[in-house]
Design a protein around this motif. Structure first.
Motif, short mmCIF file in Angstrom:
data_model
loop_
_atom_site.label_atom_id
_atom_site.label_comp_id
_atom_site.label_asym_id
_atom_site.label_seq_id
_atom_site.Cartn_x
_atom_site.Cartn_y
_atom_site.Cartn_z
N GLU A 121 0.84 -0.95 0.29
CA GLU A 121 0.27 -0.25 0.16
C GLU A 121 0.62 1.08 0.15
OE1 GLU A 121 -3.12 1.92 3.22
OE2 GLU A 121 -3.48 -0.24 2.41
N ALA A 122 0.41 2.63 -0.31
CA ALA A 122 1.26 4.14 -0.19
C ALA A 122 0.04 4.69 -0.25
CB ALA A 122 1.95 3.76 -2.09
N HIS A 123 0.37 5.69 -0.19
CA HIS A 123 -0.40 6.73 0.53
C HIS A 123 0.39 8.34 0.15
CE1 HIS A 123 -0.84 4.47 3.90
NE2 HIS A 123 -1.93 4.43 3.29
N TYR A 124 -0.61 9.13 -0.17
CA TYR A 124 0.16 10.23 -1.35
C TYR A 124 -0.86 11.52 -0.94
CZ TYR A 124 -2.60 10.67 -4.98
OH TYR A 124 -3.61 10.11 -5.82
N ALA A 125 -0.44 12.41 -1.00
CA ALA A 125 -1.06 13.80 -0.13
C ALA A 125 -1.88 14.38 -1.50
CB ALA A 125 -0.65 15.03 0.31
N SER A 126 -2.98 14.84 -2.02
CA SER A 126 -3.55 15.10 -2.98
C SER A 126 -3.23 16.77 -3.63
CB SER A 126 -5.31 15.66 -2.69
OG SER A 126 -5.16 16.18 -2.03
N THR A 127 -2.40 16.92 -2.87
CA THR A 127 -1.62 18.34 -3.03
C THR A 127 -0.56 17.96 -3.91
OG1 THR A 127 -0.87 18.71 -0.87
CG2 THR A 127 -2.38 19.62 -2.09
N ASN A 128 -0.17 16.98 -3.87
CA ASN A 128 0.89 16.00 -4.29
C ASN A 128 0.14 14.95 -5.60
OD1 ASN A 128 4.16 15.72 -5.37
ND2 ASN A 128 3.57 13.90 -3.35
N PRO A 129 -0.12 15.45 -6.81
CA PRO A 129 -0.85 14.16 -7.99
C PRO A 129 0.17 13.21 -8.20
CG PRO A 129 -0.96 16.57 -8.84
CD PRO A 129 -0.49 16.34 -7.65
N ARG A 130 1.27 14.12 -8.30
CA ARG A 130 2.37 13.34 -9.25
C ARG A 130 2.69 11.55 -8.85
NH1 ARG A 130 7.42 16.67 -10.73
NH2 ARG A 130 8.32 15.69 -11.23
N SER A 131 2.89 11.79 -7.07
CA SER A 131 2.66 10.52 -6.38
C SER A 131 1.93 9.70 -6.89
CB SER A 131 2.52 10.78 -4.33
OG SER A 131 4.01 11.35 -4.58
N GLY A 144 -8.58 5.80 -3.26
CA GLY A 144 -9.20 6.73 -3.06
C GLY A 144 -8.99 7.39 -2.49
N SER A 145 -9.49 7.83 -1.73
CA SER A 145 -9.55 8.99 -0.13
C SER A 145 -9.00 8.32 1.27
CB SER A 145 -9.80 10.40 -0.40
OG SER A 145 -10.13 10.86 1.28
N MET A 146 -8.40 8.10 1.78
CA MET A 146 -8.28 8.08 3.51
C MET A 146 -9.05 9.00 4.20
SD MET A 146 -4.62 6.35 3.19
CE MET A 146 -4.67 5.66 5.08
N GLU A 156 -2.03 23.59 6.64
CA GLU A 156 -3.39 23.11 5.27
C GLU A 156 -3.76 22.05 5.42
OE1 GLU A 156 -1.19 22.33 0.42
OE2 GLU A 156 0.06 21.96 2.26
N VAL A 157 -4.96 22.00 4.76
CA VAL A 157 -5.85 20.89 4.89
C VAL A 157 -5.32 20.08 3.32
CG1 VAL A 157 -8.37 20.00 4.91
CG2 VAL A 157 -8.03 21.57 6.07
N ARG A 158 -5.48 18.56 3.85
CA ARG A 158 -4.66 17.89 2.60
C ARG A 158 -5.97 16.49 2.68
NH1 ARG A 158 1.32 17.42 4.30
NH2 ARG A 158 1.91 19.64 3.33
N GLN A 159 -5.87 15.89 1.43
CA GLN A 159 -6.64 14.62 1.37
C GLN A 159 -5.76 13.42 1.19
OE1 GLN A 159 -9.39 14.62 -1.88
NE2 GLN A 159 -10.74 13.36 -0.90
N VAL A 160 -5.68 12.68 1.99
CA VAL A 160 -4.83 11.60 2.08
C VAL A 160 -5.83 10.68 1.38
CG1 VAL A 160 -3.40 9.70 2.96
CG2 VAL A 160 -2.99 12.27 4.15
N MET A 161 -4.55 10.69 -0.19
CA MET A 161 -5.03 8.96 -0.94
C MET A 161 -4.69 7.93 -0.92
SD MET A 161 -6.77 11.00 -2.17
CE MET A 161 -7.94 11.14 -4.13
N ALA A 162 -5.06 6.70 -1.23
CA ALA A 162 -3.79 5.89 -0.61
C ALA A 162 -4.23 4.62 -2.35
CB ALA A 162 -5.02 4.75 -0.23
N TYR A 163 -3.05 4.00 -2.66
CA TYR A 163 -2.90 2.81 -3.38
C TYR A 163 -2.50 1.65 -3.19
CZ TYR A 163 -3.43 6.16 -7.72
OH TYR A 163 -4.40 6.95 -8.91
N GLU A 164 -2.83 0.22 -3.39
CA GLU A 164 -2.36 -0.54 -3.55
C GLU A 164 -2.15 -1.60 -4.30
OE1 GLU A 164 -5.78 -3.77 -1.08
OE2 GLU A 164 -7.13 -3.39 -2.67
N LEU A 165 -1.86 -2.80 -4.59
CA LEU A 165 -1.07 -4.05 -4.97
C LEU A 165 -1.60 -4.85 -4.21
CD1 LEU A 165 -0.98 -4.26 -7.66
CD2 LEU A 165 2.04 -4.28 -7.63
N LYS A 166 -2.06 -6.22 -4.68
CA LYS A 166 -2.52 -7.09 -3.86
C LYS A 166 -0.76 -8.49 -4.37
CE LYS A 166 -7.58 -6.36 -2.15
NZ LYS A 166 -8.24 -7.07 -2.36
#
Length: 180
Positions: A121-131, A144-146, A156-166
């Motif tokens: 799993e990996a997380h990134y701030a929505s303000t850093n879409p390159r990640s 989607g959003s965590m 600064e309010v940030r939305q934390v997004m998540a990705y996964e690979l099973k």
């Protein structure tokens, strides 16, 4: 961990001799802005974390260029049961060259085959879409959003997004590539 090479990079355990180069990378506020290392602000803070966290571990790796043998960043897993939560950071001079996705492909194999993770799993701030784009290139699926969180430093309010690979998806994708 043994050394892993990709087309342009060497992925290897961090060594004591990497201290100064990694310190310069992690003391750069732009590099750590969205990482768990944004509180490492002094050489003393860095040295403590370098010795306790970055050395002698099966989960943390230096990223070095093949041509110049220069440390340009790190890639790591934070194990939580059968999941590896990944973190990575590159020196600003290495941004935009596709290095994280290149390392990520090799490290997914390491995470599943050697560390026996069932999920990465990996997380990134929505303000850093390159990640997020890098995570897609590594074959990860958007969860989607965590949630929304204020930055402890700027408010600064940030939305934390998540990705996964099973593991099952990674195996299926790799078999499909081999059959082509």
């Amino acid at each position: 961990m043994r050394q892993i090479t990709t087309e342009r990079l060497i992925i290897r355990p961090l060594q004591v001799t990497d201290h100064d180069k990694l310190e310069a990378i992690l003391l750069d506020p732009a590099v750590v802005r969205y990482t768990r290392y944004r509180d490492v602000k002094t050489p003393t803070n860095f040295t403590a974390i370098f010795e306790s966290h970055f050395l002698n571990t099966a989960y943390t790796f230096g990223i070095e260029t093949k041509d110049e043998h220069t440390l340009i960043g790190f890639y790591e897993f934070h194990p939580e049961d059968t999941t590896g939560i990944l973190t990575y950071a590159l020196a600003q001079s290495a941004w935009g060259k596709g290095y994280v996705a290149e390392v990520g492909s090799a490290m997914m194999a390491y995470g599943f085959n050697v560390l026996n993770f069932e999920r990465i799993e990996a997380h990134y701030a929505s303000t850093n879409p390159r990640s997020g784009k890098v995570m897609q290139k590594m074959g990860m699926r958007d969860l989607g959003s965590m949630g929304t969180f204020p930055s402890p430093h700027t408010g600064e309010v940030r939305q934390v997004m998540a990705y996964e690979l099973k593991r099952a998806d990674w195996i299926a994708d790799n078999k499909q590539e081999e059959a082509v």
